[in-house]
Design a protein around this motif. Structure first.
Motif, PDB file in Angstrom:
ATOM      1  N   HIS A 173      33.764  19.605  -4.580  1.00  0.00           N
ATOM      2  CA  HIS A 173      35.141  20.029  -4.323  1.00  0.00           C
ATOM      3  C   HIS A 173      35.408  19.976  -2.822  1.00  0.00           C
ATOM      4  N   HIS A 216      37.110  21.579  -0.196  1.00  0.00           N
ATOM      5  CA  HIS A 216      37.712  22.898  -0.043  1.00  0.00           C
ATOM      6  C   HIS A 216      38.721  22.932   1.106  1.00  0.00           C
ATOM      7  N   TRP A 233      35.252  22.261   4.224  1.00  0.00           N
ATOM      8  CA  TRP A 233      33.904  22.053   3.674  1.00  0.00           C
ATOM      9  C   TRP A 233      33.952  21.512   2.264  1.00  0.00           C
ATOM     10  N   HIS A 254      31.724  21.502  -1.553  1.00  0.00           N
ATOM     11  CA  HIS A 254      30.653  22.212  -2.255  1.00  0.00           C
ATOM     12  C   HIS A 254      30.811  22.039  -3.749  1.00  0.00           C
ATOM     13  N   HIS A 280      31.530  22.846  -7.510  1.00  0.00           N
ATOM     14  CA  HIS A 280      32.485  23.713  -8.195  1.00  0.00           C
ATOM     15  C   HIS A 280      32.254  23.596  -9.694  1.00  0.00           C
ATOM     16  N   HIS A 337      40.815  32.683  -3.005  1.00  0.00           N
ATOM     17  CA  HIS A 337      40.990  31.307  -2.527  1.00  0.00           C
ATOM     18  C   HIS A 337      41.961  30.565  -3.430  1.00  0.00           C
ATOM     19  N   HIS A 371      43.353  26.654  -4.204  1.00  0.00           N
ATOM     20  CA  HIS A 371      43.157  25.220  -3.961  1.00  0.00           C
ATOM     21  C   HIS A 371      44.468  24.561  -3.523  1.00  0.00           C
ATOM     22  N   HIS A 391      40.825  31.526  -7.218  1.00  0.00           N
ATOM     23  CA  HIS A 391      39.681  32.321  -7.665  1.00  0.00           C
ATOM     24  C   HIS A 391      39.096  33.158  -6.548  1.00  0.00           C
ATOM     25  N   HIS A 445      36.093  33.824  -4.188  1.00  0.00           N
ATOM     26  CA  HIS A 445      35.060  32.910  -3.673  1.00  0.00           C
ATOM     27  C   HIS A 445      33.688  33.557  -3.561  1.00  0.00           C
TER      28      HIS A 445
HETATM   29 CU1  C2O Z   1      35.593  26.599  -2.032  1.00  0.00          CU
HETATM   30 CU2  C2O Z   1      37.529  26.640  -5.540  1.00  0.00          CU
HETATM   31  O1  C2O Z   1      36.495  26.560  -3.836  1.00  0.00           O
END
Ligand code: C2O
Ligand code: CU
Ligand code: CU
Length: 497
Positions: free
Chosen positions: A116, A118, A154, A156, A158, A424, A426, A478, A480
């Protein structure tokens, strides 16, 4: 006789990164001592390689491979890990505002995973969330335009219900987005020299060196924390600064731990940027608090030539409001994140620019709609239920919200639980409006994609999904804390025309 300082130094070298600040009051005086010899076995900070990608077919192309590996965090102990083009973590992807990038992500793991991006505004199909799993042996090739400002982002894992363990074992990396407005400022900007990414992650190791990720009830409730701090995948590292002003790009890449970052001699520094960009003006402070996934850019002055340590204290307590959990969660841990040693010949910098970039204060007057999100950790969790947003746990088949593209909305996030959650969203850089009716602090006035919501607190943010619509494919919002995300404190929204 072994002096106290030597003892302390020895402890730090042995991997004992936790410092009980209360019992070792003299420890940080050490930072005032001039650097001399005898530090030969201190390892230098890892700098993730900078990957500029290659131009091909009108896009900047990045080849990434999710792979298994073996790392040596602790001497003579091997740790099975996963990473991107590497055994643990991944390269720093370098991209430029306005250009198109294309990713080629090969999954060489033996389980499905996602990557993902971010913090980016991009098409839902390119987001790399739970709806874009890459099966083992498969390649995923999303492409998108960089609409962001200059900042550190960044990437990462998901993976649905597996983000916690996959990130913990190494599936993450930094992204530098460059833009003209921030590049032309007189700020340190030489990667790895005076512009340094620091990815902070706490981890626990077993006796054979293996990473310990335990799905105990406590860990599922509080999130997984570790007793050792890794910075860019290394423990207890030193950085020799070749410049009298250092720009640190801090990323809290931890699963659940909150850090209060400060310097061992209490020196002040300047906060110049938040998650998605630079601030309008630098802000003088002596600490920053970073929840999981938050970033900060700071400028540290090293003109005095003294060695100094970057400290990372556990900050969850400051995120609580009394109660049992507050005491249970704060073990008073304090880590030395980095030993900074100014070199002999340091590049000199003039005064810090007073104004940084154009960034108007948030203006909620055009908001067309208000939505409310209540975060909760109902006790049914103990019996296998999930954490919730608005009373519901994440369901990949259910779209929770539909937002109209290009319109301003106020999202009010309320925390009904007893611990703080970094919320967080998106596909957006948002602005923090207020907390319980009080205007956001100066440090929060930048571009954000994560906002901490303390217990019983109500935070309002201004969101606007600038581009891209998809009637079916959703984005996520969501907590984090990755164990909370995996346990269902996540919802889905689509952006429609
Ligand atoms: Cu850093 Cu939904 O993510
Ligand atoms: Cu994200
Ligand atoms: Cu949470």
């Amino acid at each position: 006789m072994i002096g106290r300082r030597q003892l302390v130094a020895g402890a730090a070298l042995g991997g004992g990164m936790i410092v009980a600040g209360v019992t070792l009051p003299g420890l940080f005086d050490e930072s005032r001592t001039a650097v001399s010899g005898g530090t030969g076995d201190r390892k230098p900070l890892n700098i993730p390689p900078l990957l500029p990608g290659v131009q091909a077919g009108g896009a900047r192309q990045f080849s990434l491979r999710l792979q298994k590996g073996v790392s040596e965090f602790i001497e003579r102990r091997t740790t099975p890990t996963i990473g991107i083009n590497s055994a643990y973590l991944g390269p720093t992807l370098e991209m430029h505002a306005g250009e198109r990038v294309r990713m080629s992500v090969v999954n060489a793991l033996d389980e499905p995973a996602t990557l993902h991006w971010h913090g980016f505004n991009l098409p839902a199909a390119a987001d790399g969330g739970p709806h874009q799993p890459i099966a083992p042996g498969e390649t995923w090739s999303p492409s998108f335009e960089i609409r962001e400002r200059g900042a550190m982002f960044w990437y990462h894992s998901h993976m649905h219900r597996r983000a916690g363990p996959q990130v913990y074992h190494g599936l993450a990396g930094a992204i530098y987005v460059r833009d003209r407005e921030s590049e032309r400022l007189a700020l340190p900007g030489e990667y790895g020299v005076d512009d340094v990414p620091l990815i902070l992650q706490d981890r626990s190791f077993g006796s054979a060196g293996e990473l310990i990720y335990s799905p105990s009830m406590m860990n599922r409730m509080m999130g997984v924390t570790g007793d050792t701090l890794l910075v860019n995948g290394g423990i207890g590292r030193t950085f020799d600064a070749g410049s009298d002003r250092l720009r640190l790009r801090l990323l809290n890449g931890s699963n659940a731990r909150f850090y209060r970052l400060s310097f061992s001699d209490g020196r002040s520094f300047h906060l110049i940027g938040t998650d998605g960009g630079l601030l309008a003006a630098a802000l003088r402070t002596d600490h920053v608090i970073l929840a999981p996934a938050e970033r900060a850019q700071i400028i540290v002055d090293l003109q005095d030539g003294l060695a100094v340590k970057l400290l990372a204290a556990d900050a969850r307590r400051t995120m609580m409001r009394g109660g049992m959990m507050a005491r249970g969660a704060d073990r008073g841990e304090r880590f030395v994140a980095l030993d900074i040693r100014p070199g002999e010949a340091r590049r000199r910098w003039g005064p810090l620019p007073r104004r940084l970039v154009d960034l108007a204060p948030p203006d909620a007057s055009k908001a067309v709609r208000k939505r409310r999100f209540v975060l909760d950790m109902p006790m049914g969790m103990m019996r296998g239920g999930g954490f919730t947003i608005n009373g519901r746990s994440m369901d990949m088949q259910r779209i929770d919200e539909a937002v109209t593209v290009g319109t301003d909305e106020i999202w009010e996030i309320e925390n009904a639980s007893m611990m703080a959650h970094p919320f967080h969203v998106h596909n957006v850089q948002f602005r923090v409006l207020d907390r319980d009716g009080r205007p956001a602090s100066a440090a929060e006035l930048g571009l954000k994609d994560v906002v901490v919501v303390r217990p019983r607190e109500r935070v309002r943010i201004l969101v606007r999904f600038e581009e891209y619509t998809d009637r079916d494919l959703p984005y996520m919002y969501h907590c984090h804390i990755l164990e909370h995300e995996d346990a269902g404190m996540m919802g889905q929204f689509v952006v429609r025309a």
